[in-house]
Design a protein around this motif. Structure first.
Motif, PDB file in Angstrom:
ATOM      1  N   ARG A   1       0.841  -1.214   0.000  1.00  0.00           N
ATOM      2  CA  ARG A   1       0.000   0.000   0.000  1.00  0.00           C
ATOM      3  C   ARG A   1       0.874   1.261   0.000  1.00  0.00           C
ATOM      4  NH1 ARG A   1      -3.669  -3.660   2.504  1.00  0.00           N
ATOM      5  NH2 ARG A   1      -2.457  -3.740   4.406  1.00  0.00           N
ATOM      6  N   PHE A   2       1.983   1.216   0.741  1.00  0.00           N
ATOM      7  CA  PHE A   2       2.910   2.367   0.773  1.00  0.00           C
ATOM      8  C   PHE A   2       3.437   2.645  -0.644  1.00  0.00           C
ATOM      9  CE2 PHE A   2       7.453   3.633   1.090  1.00  0.00           C
ATOM     10  CZ  PHE A   2       7.331   4.844   1.769  1.00  0.00           C
ATOM     11  N   CYS A   3       3.802   1.580  -1.349  1.00  0.00           N
ATOM     12  CA  CYS A   3       4.358   1.752  -2.700  1.00  0.00           C
ATOM     13  C   CYS A   3       3.290   2.216  -3.685  1.00  0.00           C
ATOM     14  CB  CYS A   3       5.025   0.459  -3.166  1.00  0.00           C
ATOM     15  SG  CYS A   3       6.545   0.125  -2.256  1.00  0.00           S
ATOM     16  N   ILE A   4       2.069   1.716  -3.529  1.00  0.00           N
ATOM     17  CA  ILE A   4       0.974   2.193  -4.398  1.00  0.00           C
ATOM     18  C   ILE A   4       0.806   3.696  -4.167  1.00  0.00           C
ATOM     19  CG2 ILE A   4      -1.531   2.143  -4.810  1.00  0.00           C
ATOM     20  CD1 ILE A   4      -1.458  -0.873  -4.190  1.00  0.00           C
ATOM     21  N   GLY A   5       0.788   4.093  -2.893  1.00  0.00           N
ATOM     22  CA  GLY A   5       0.551   5.491  -2.532  1.00  0.00           C
ATOM     23  C   GLY A   5       1.605   6.434  -3.088  1.00  0.00           C
TER      24      GLY A   5
ATOM     25  N   GLN B   1      -0.280 -15.402  -0.653  1.00  0.00           N
ATOM     26  CA  GLN B   1      -0.978 -14.592   0.363  1.00  0.00           C
ATOM     27  C   GLN B   1      -1.389 -13.240  -0.209  1.00  0.00           C
ATOM     28  OE1 GLN B   1       1.831 -14.680   3.530  1.00  0.00           O
ATOM     29  NE2 GLN B   1       1.325 -16.804   4.035  1.00  0.00           N
ATOM     30  N   LEU B   2      -0.483 -12.625  -0.979  1.00  0.00           N
ATOM     31  CA  LEU B   2      -0.813 -11.314  -1.550  1.00  0.00           C
ATOM     32  C   LEU B   2      -1.985 -11.427  -2.524  1.00  0.00           C
ATOM     33  CD1 LEU B   2       2.683  -9.661  -2.184  1.00  0.00           C
ATOM     34  CD2 LEU B   2       0.993  -9.026  -0.455  1.00  0.00           C
ATOM     35  N   ALA B   3      -2.029 -12.555  -3.230  1.00  0.00           N
ATOM     36  CA  ALA B   3      -3.098 -12.741  -4.227  1.00  0.00           C
ATOM     37  C   ALA B   3      -4.472 -12.804  -3.561  1.00  0.00           C
ATOM     38  CB  ALA B   3      -2.837 -14.004  -5.035  1.00  0.00           C
ATOM     39  N   GLN B   4      -4.500 -13.121  -2.255  1.00  0.00           N
ATOM     40  CA  GLN B   4      -5.804 -13.142  -1.561  1.00  0.00           C
ATOM     41  C   GLN B   4      -6.292 -11.724  -1.268  1.00  0.00           C
ATOM     42  OE1 GLN B   4      -5.375 -15.711   1.843  1.00  0.00           O
ATOM     43  NE2 GLN B   4      -4.697 -17.403   0.560  1.00  0.00           N
ATOM     44  N   GLU B   5      -5.341 -10.807  -1.163  1.00  0.00           N
ATOM     45  CA  GLU B   5      -5.715  -9.430  -0.806  1.00  0.00           C
ATOM     46  C   GLU B   5      -5.737  -8.484  -2.004  1.00  0.00           C
ATOM     47  OE1 GLU B   5      -4.275  -6.229   2.526  1.00  0.00           O
ATOM     48  OE2 GLU B   5      -3.744  -8.320   2.745  1.00  0.00           O
ATOM     49  N   PHE B   6      -4.853  -8.757  -2.989  1.00  0.00           N
ATOM     50  CA  PHE B   6      -4.720  -7.846  -4.130  1.00  0.00           C
ATOM     51  C   PHE B   6      -4.970  -8.633  -5.418  1.00  0.00           C
ATOM     52  CE2 PHE B   6      -1.891  -6.376  -0.756  1.00  0.00           C
ATOM     53  CZ  PHE B   6      -2.258  -5.041  -0.620  1.00  0.00           C
ATOM     54  N   ASP B   7      -5.497  -7.922  -6.425  1.00  0.00           N
ATOM     55  CA  ASP B   7      -5.749  -8.557  -7.718  1.00  0.00           C
ATOM     56  C   ASP B   7      -4.456  -8.456  -8.540  1.00  0.00           C
ATOM     57  OD1 ASP B   7      -6.826  -9.583  -9.977  1.00  0.00           O
ATOM     58  OD2 ASP B   7      -8.331  -8.003 -10.270  1.00  0.00           O
ATOM     59  N   LEU B   8      -3.716  -9.561  -8.647  1.00  0.00           N
ATOM     60  CA  LEU B   8      -2.382  -9.539  -9.261  1.00  0.00           C
ATOM     61  C   LEU B   8      -2.418 -10.091 -10.680  1.00  0.00           C
ATOM     62  CD1 LEU B   8      -0.336 -10.934  -6.215  1.00  0.00           C
ATOM     63  CD2 LEU B   8      -0.661  -8.536  -6.867  1.00  0.00           C
ATOM     64  N   VAL B   9      -1.780  -9.367 -11.600  1.00  0.00           N
ATOM     65  CA  VAL B   9      -1.696  -9.837 -12.989  1.00  0.00           C
ATOM     66  C   VAL B   9      -0.230  -9.796 -13.432  1.00  0.00           C
ATOM     67  CG1 VAL B   9      -4.044  -9.171 -13.664  1.00  0.00           C
ATOM     68  CG2 VAL B   9      -2.213  -7.483 -13.824  1.00  0.00           C
ATOM     69  N   PRO B  10       0.186 -10.672 -14.368  1.00  0.00           N
ATOM     70  CA  PRO B  10       1.591 -10.682 -14.798  1.00  0.00           C
ATOM     71  C   PRO B  10       2.001  -9.334 -15.390  1.00  0.00           C
ATOM     72  CG  PRO B  10       0.437 -12.612 -15.624  1.00  0.00           C
ATOM     73  CD  PRO B  10      -0.598 -11.713 -15.022  1.00  0.00           C
ATOM     74  N   ALA B  11       3.264  -8.956 -15.181  1.00  0.00           N
ATOM     75  CA  ALA B  11       3.743  -7.656 -15.676  1.00  0.00           C
ATOM     76  C   ALA B  11       5.200  -7.782 -16.082  1.00  0.00           C
ATOM     77  CB  ALA B  11       3.611  -6.608 -14.573  1.00  0.00           C
TER      78      ALA B  11
ATOM     79  N   PRO C   1      16.732  -9.960 -12.360  1.00  0.00           N
ATOM     80  CA  PRO C   1      16.171 -11.307 -12.322  1.00  0.00           C
ATOM     81  C   PRO C   1      14.768 -11.379 -11.727  1.00  0.00           C
ATOM     82  CG  PRO C   1      17.643 -10.967 -10.468  1.00  0.00           C
ATOM     83  CD  PRO C   1      17.625  -9.683 -11.236  1.00  0.00           C
ATOM     84  N   ALA C   2      14.185 -10.240 -11.314  1.00  0.00           N
ATOM     85  CA  ALA C   2      12.882 -10.294 -10.648  1.00  0.00           C
ATOM     86  C   ALA C   2      11.795 -10.720 -11.625  1.00  0.00           C
ATOM     87  CB  ALA C   2      12.542  -8.929 -10.052  1.00  0.00           C
ATOM     88  N   ARG C   3      10.834 -11.481 -11.113  1.00  0.00           N
ATOM     89  CA  ARG C   3       9.619 -11.790 -11.880  1.00  0.00           C
ATOM     90  C   ARG C   3       8.535 -10.879 -11.329  1.00  0.00           C
ATOM     91  NH1 ARG C   3      12.341 -16.522 -10.784  1.00  0.00           N
ATOM     92  NH2 ARG C   3      12.799 -17.814 -12.595  1.00  0.00           N
ATOM     93  N   TYR C   4       7.826 -10.193 -12.242  1.00  0.00           N
ATOM     94  CA  TYR C   4       6.922  -9.130 -11.784  1.00  0.00           C
ATOM     95  C   TYR C   4       5.448  -9.468 -11.919  1.00  0.00           C
ATOM     96  CZ  TYR C   4      10.623  -5.737 -11.073  1.00  0.00           C
ATOM     97  OH  TYR C   4      11.721  -5.078 -10.582  1.00  0.00           O
ATOM     98  N   LEU C   5       4.666  -8.962 -10.957  1.00  0.00           N
ATOM     99  CA  LEU C   5       3.207  -8.967 -11.036  1.00  0.00           C
ATOM    100  C   LEU C   5       2.759  -7.531 -10.819  1.00  0.00           C
ATOM    101  CD1 LEU C   5       2.339 -12.062  -8.811  1.00  0.00           C
ATOM    102  CD2 LEU C   5       2.270 -11.919 -11.314  1.00  0.00           C
ATOM    103  N   GLN C   6       1.619  -7.191 -11.377  1.00  0.00           N
ATOM    104  CA  GLN C   6       1.087  -5.837 -11.186  1.00  0.00           C
ATOM    105  C   GLN C   6      -0.202  -5.931 -10.392  1.00  0.00           C
ATOM    106  OE1 GLN C   6       1.311  -3.504 -14.652  1.00  0.00           O
ATOM    107  NE2 GLN C   6       0.435  -1.686 -13.691  1.00  0.00           N
ATOM    108  N   VAL C   7      -0.433  -4.944  -9.526  1.00  0.00           N
ATOM    109  CA  VAL C   7      -1.713  -4.899  -8.826  1.00  0.00           C
ATOM    110  C   VAL C   7      -2.694  -4.208  -9.769  1.00  0.00           C
ATOM    111  CG1 VAL C   7      -2.956  -4.050  -6.796  1.00  0.00           C
ATOM    112  CG2 VAL C   7      -0.566  -4.817  -6.578  1.00  0.00           C
ATOM    113  N   ARG C   8      -3.741  -4.930 -10.162  1.00  0.00           N
ATOM    114  CA  ARG C   8      -4.675  -4.427 -11.179  1.00  0.00           C
ATOM    115  C   ARG C   8      -5.238  -3.063 -10.773  1.00  0.00           C
ATOM    116  NH1 ARG C   8      -7.309  -7.480 -15.168  1.00  0.00           N
ATOM    117  NH2 ARG C   8      -7.205  -9.433 -14.026  1.00  0.00           N
ATOM    118  N   ASN C   9      -5.397  -2.220 -11.764  1.00  0.00           N
ATOM    119  CA  ASN C   9      -5.933  -0.859 -11.581  1.00  0.00           C
ATOM    120  C   ASN C   9      -5.025   0.064 -10.774  1.00  0.00           C
ATOM    121  OD1 ASN C   9      -8.219  -1.569 -13.031  1.00  0.00           O
ATOM    122  ND2 ASN C   9      -9.242  -2.327 -11.188  1.00  0.00           N
ATOM    123  N   THR C  10      -3.745  -0.330 -10.618  1.00  0.00           N
ATOM    124  CA  THR C  10      -2.760   0.574 -10.009  1.00  0.00           C
ATOM    125  C   THR C  10      -1.515   0.517 -10.890  1.00  0.00           C
ATOM    126  OG1 THR C  10      -1.436  -0.982  -8.718  1.00  0.00           O
ATOM    127  CG2 THR C  10      -3.507  -0.236  -7.713  1.00  0.00           C
TER     128      THR C  10
END
Ligand code: SAM
Ligand code: SF4
Length: 331
Positions: free
Chosen positions: A181-185, A218-228, A235-244
């Motif tokens: 949430r801090f990073c989204i903000g 665990q994060l997927a239960q709280e946030f809507d995550l999509v591949p990014a 080397p990081a594998r990324y997911l995006q929080v939908r609508n952010t």
């Protein structure tokens, strides 16, 4: 000078295009997984590569196709006149991307000069937003300074700014959603990192090892995550929080190692070139630099070194192997 079209290809057909540069092994923090509280055994200043020597190594790498440099440490902002070094490296022909990893404690006063010097991207270590926990992990009460440093970097126009959070079971794992949430903000990117057994400190931290695939579930239960995807050569594998705009990177050296795509080598503060974070294979460049090696001959030395790059680390199989601290090799 060697032709700009030359490339460094290792025995496993990986192209080496990225150099991580430890400009000091000293640090004003003592992160529990990185440096021991009472650590005093730092490299002698006389053994640190000078700015001229660092520039020569970067020039030789650039002539062999290295395009990205990350300045790291230790805490790079503890090295005096770092912005001057950054400007010199940015000016090396062939270098396209200059970035910095920092704990941000001193970032507020350096952010504008670093931007002007050509540093384009900044990664900041931040494992907790809670003062008591930050103190427990880093050994300092500098959380407010770090947050000020982050805001100064944002105001100076760095983009993206990535937050590196080492995820530790029983230490800060319950804070990951708050960090999201801090990073989204603030428009930051979040990268979660698994602890690695580098040095005694890193090995002890492995007691708190957290497999990031659990965190992801665990994060997927709280946030809507999509591949990014995220530019940056890492080397990081990324997911995006939908609508952010938030992207979350998962750096999983232990649960899912990424050695087959490794594109990097590391130069320690004393001029030792390490071919793998998790192996001892190295070449001492300082004696050669101090003997006045030419750029052309240095290029030959680097080419021969890359021919000895190991296939992979063995953090799982041999966790006791690496005794040097992360701050020395350049994390
Ligand atoms: N002082 C700067 C900083 O903290 O960003 C740069 C150097 S620090 C060694 C670079 C990165 O290595 C940091 O993100 C830190 O969290 C990570 N690191 C250090 N020791 C580690 C370990 N044992 N396992 C995983 N990451 C580690
Ligand atoms: Fe210092 Fe970075 Fe190591 Fe923390 S992780 S002790 S800030 S070098």
């Amino acid at each position: 000078m060697a032709s700009m079209s030359r490339h460094l290809i290792d025995p496993f057909n990986r192209r080496i295009s990225y150099l991580r540069l430890s400009v000091t092994d000293r640090c004003d923090f003592r992160c529990s997984y990185c440096l021991p509280q009472d650590h005093r055994d730092f490299a002698e200043p006389a053994h640190w590569l000078t700015f001229d020597e660092i520039e020569q190594v970067v020039r030789a790498f650039a002539s062999l196709g290295v395009r990205r440099i990350r300045i790291t440490g230790g805490e790079p902002l503890a090295r005096r006149r770092l912005s001057q070094l950054a400007a010199r490296l940015h000016a090396v022909p062939g270098i396209e991307d200059l970035s910095l990893s920092t704990n941000a404690n001193q970032l507020k006063k350096h952010a504008i000069a670093l931007k002007a010097a050509g540093v384009s991207r900044i990664n900041v270590s931040l494992d907790s937003l809670r003062a008591d926990r930050f103190m427990e992990i880093t050994g300092t009460g500098r959380l407010p300074k770090v947050l000020e440093g982050l805001m100064a970097a944002k105001a100076a126009g760095f983009a993206p700014i990535k937050i590196n959070m080492v995820a530790m079971k029983g230490i800060n794992d319950n804070e990951i959603p708050d960090m999201v949430r801090f990073c989204i903000g603030h428009g930051f990117t979040l990268r979660l990192i698994e602890t690695m057994p580098v040095g005694d400190t890193g090995r002890h931290a492995v007691d708190h090892y957290l497999d990031l695939s659990e965190v992801r579930e665990q994060l997927a239960q709280e946030f809507d995550l999509v591949p990014a995807v995220m530019p940056g050569g890492g080397p990081a594998r990324y997911l995006q929080v939908r609508n952010t705009d938030l992207r979350i990177g998962f750096i999983t050296p232990i649960s899912q190692h990424f050695c087959e795509t490794c594109n990097r080598v590391r130069l320690a503060v004393d001029g030792t070139l390490y071919l793998c974070l998790g192996q001892e294979n190295s070449v001492a460049l300082r004696p050669l630099l101090r003997a006045g090696i030419s750029d052309m001959d240095l290029g030959e030395v680097l080419t021969a070194a890359i021919a000895k790059k190991p296939e992979r680390h063995e953090f799982r199989e041999q966790p006791e192997k690496i005794v040097r601290f992360m701050s020395y090799t350049g994390g």
